[in-house]
Design an enzyme around this catalytic site. Structure first.
Site, PDB file in Angstrom:
ATOM      1  N   HIS A  37      -7.470  -2.908  26.674  1.00 44.29           N
ATOM      2  CA  HIS A  37      -8.586  -2.321  27.406  1.00 44.29           C
ATOM      3  C   HIS A  37      -9.891  -2.740  26.745  1.00 44.29           C
ATOM      4  O   HIS A  37      -9.890  -3.294  25.645  1.00 44.29           O
ATOM      5  CB  HIS A  37      -8.499  -0.785  27.406  1.00 44.29           C
ATOM      6  CG  HIS A  37      -8.595  -0.190  26.027  1.00 44.29           C
ATOM      7  ND1 HIS A  37      -7.568  -0.256  25.110  1.00 44.29           N
ATOM      8  CD2 HIS A  37      -9.623   0.472  25.407  1.00 44.29           C
ATOM      9  CE1 HIS A  37      -7.941   0.337  23.992  1.00 44.29           C
ATOM     10  NE2 HIS A  37      -9.186   0.782  24.135  1.00 44.29           N
ATOM     11  N   ASP A  60     -13.757  -0.842  25.815  1.00 49.03           N
ATOM     12  CA  ASP A  60     -14.379   0.479  25.738  1.00 49.03           C
ATOM     13  C   ASP A  60     -15.566   0.517  26.690  1.00 49.03           C
ATOM     14  O   ASP A  60     -16.413  -0.379  26.663  1.00 49.03           O
ATOM     15  CB  ASP A  60     -14.844   0.775  24.314  1.00 49.03           C
ATOM     16  CG  ASP A  60     -13.681   0.900  23.339  1.00 49.03           C
ATOM     17  OD1 ASP A  60     -12.555   1.187  23.797  1.00 49.03           O
ATOM     18  OD2 ASP A  60     -13.901   0.713  22.121  1.00 49.03           O
ATOM     19  N   HIS A  68      -9.084  -5.158  23.565  1.00 56.08           N
ATOM     20  CA  HIS A  68      -8.273  -4.898  22.377  1.00 56.08           C
ATOM     21  C   HIS A  68      -7.097  -3.983  22.726  1.00 56.08           C
ATOM     22  O   HIS A  68      -7.062  -3.383  23.803  1.00 56.08           O
ATOM     23  CB  HIS A  68      -9.129  -4.276  21.258  1.00 56.08           C
ATOM     24  CG  HIS A  68      -9.878  -3.047  21.656  1.00 56.08           C
ATOM     25  ND1 HIS A  68     -10.961  -3.059  22.512  1.00 56.08           N
ATOM     26  CD2 HIS A  68      -9.705  -1.734  21.320  1.00 56.08           C
ATOM     27  CE1 HIS A  68     -11.431  -1.840  22.679  1.00 56.08           C
ATOM     28  NE2 HIS A  68     -10.675  -1.009  21.971  1.00 56.08           N
ATOM     29  N   ARG A 123       0.200   5.014  11.614  1.00 63.70           N
ATOM     30  CA  ARG A 123      -1.174   4.521  11.648  1.00 63.70           C
ATOM     31  C   ARG A 123      -2.068   5.642  12.152  1.00 63.70           C
ATOM     32  O   ARG A 123      -1.791   6.261  13.191  1.00 63.70           O
ATOM     33  CB  ARG A 123      -1.310   3.305  12.556  1.00 63.70           C
ATOM     34  CG  ARG A 123      -2.705   2.669  12.535  1.00 63.70           C
ATOM     35  CD  ARG A 123      -2.727   1.362  13.329  1.00 63.70           C
ATOM     36  NE  ARG A 123      -3.941   0.617  13.089  1.00 63.70           N
ATOM     37  CZ  ARG A 123      -5.069   0.742  13.799  1.00 63.70           C
ATOM     38  NH1 ARG A 123      -5.105   1.602  14.803  1.00 63.70           N
ATOM     39  NH2 ARG A 123      -6.128   0.022  13.512  1.00 63.70           N
TER      40      ARG A 123
END
Length: 330
Positions: A206, A208, A263, A273
């Site tokens: 996607h 941002d 990204h 993570r």
């Protein structure tokens, strides 16, 4: 090791084939904010990748570590405790696996909140019964630092583009009504994927939609960005630095000079993570269009004028991987 209490079957998630070498991309621009050439380097990075890393940023390591520790404690709670008082139908608060309203899923759980003090306080009162103050204080201090850093970087961008006033971008984050958001993501290890070929999608590809995003994660890799040729490369983790994303709104304001970066995040089979993302967005009523200050003589305007509310409303109706800016192009 923190694991989602009720993991969805791997077959229902997107598995991406990855090369066995697992090499990292060594072309990420590293911007030392203390150097006089940083403004020009930021502009170059925004034009070429829409993504860069900043060092010597002035944010104390202890502040980052304290918030990460509080986030880990929260995500270690039972699923019932984490889901307590989460607003049904609201994008804010705790969520897991489901991302947005249009069928996107990932190997992820998260906390999403607006950044004003009232919203932060209400989030922690609702979610955390035992000592919410420590987590809330860590978030509030971190958000204050992120807003300052975001504005500093945006003003360096304006300086690098030789436009005035230098707060032409940063002022959009400073209004009381500015739509600044904060997201804590946790990508648990995936035991079901161990020994299998490929990586599980934690957060699908996607861009941002906001103006700028500031990302910090723990020392576990997983972030990937897409290069201009469409290839995906892995970003080396660095828990002491921040990664900056150009958002769709900044691409519009610069008439495409800066490009929002596509990204995604791949989950790790063995390690958790944890990432923290500050999203700097304008007020809902803010009109977005290429800045006349940047338009050269005879330059074609690539985008129609629209409000942030119109764009965000449109984005909520799309899937993550969709190109949201297409319908706003001239």
């Amino acid at each position: 090791m923190v694991v989602l209490s009720k993991p969805a079957p791997v077959e229902h998630m997107s598995v991406i084939k990855t090369p066995k070498s697992n090499n990292f991309f060594n072309g990420i621009p590293v911007i030392d904010l203390s150097r006089p050439d940083s403004k020009a380097k930021i502009v170059k990075a925004c034009m070429e990748l829409g993504f860069f890393k900043v060092v010597n940023h002035g944010i104390p390591t202890g502040l980052m570590s304290r918030l990460e520790a509080e986030a880990v404690k929260f995500f270690s709670l039972s699923q019932a405790e984490k889901e307590r008082d989460s607003g049904i139908g609201s994008p804010f608060g705790y969520g897991s696996k489901t991302i947005g309203r249009n069928g996107d899923v990932g190997w992820i759980e998260y906390l999403l909140m607006q950044t004003n003090k009232e919203s932060v306080s209400e989030t922690f009162k609702a979610l955390i019964r035992d000592n919410p103050d420590a987590f809330r204080t860590a978030v509030s201090e971190y958000l204050s630092a992120m807003k300052k850093l975001a504005c500093e970087i945006l003003e360096m961008m304006a300086d690098g583009l030789n436009i005035q006033p230098r707060n032409v971008f940063s002022t959009l984050l400073m209004f009381e009504e500015s739509d600044n958001l904060f997201r804590l993501n946790h990508y648990p290890p995936c035991p079901l994927l161990q020994g299998r070929e490929g990586k599980l999608t934690g957060f699908a590809e996607h861009t941002d939609p906001q103006i700028i995003s500031i990302l910090r994660s723990n020392n576990t890799s997983g972030l990937q960005i897409s290069l201009r040729d469409g290839s995906w490369v892995s970003v080396p983790s660095d828990q002491k630095s921040f990664f900056i994303n150009v958002g769709d709104s900044l691409q519009v304001l610069t008439n495409g000079r800066f490009r929002s970066v596509r990204h995604r995040v791949l989950a790790n089979s063995y390690k958790s993570r944890v990432s923290m993302i500050y999203f700097g967005g304008p007020p809902y009523t803010q009109k977005l269009a290429p800045l006349p200050l940047l338009m050269g003589e005879g330059e074609e305007c690539l985008y129609k004028e629209f409000t942030w509310f119109e764009y965000k409303s449109s984005a909520y109706k799309t899937k993550l991987a969709d190109n949201r800016l297409v319908q706003f192009m001239k």
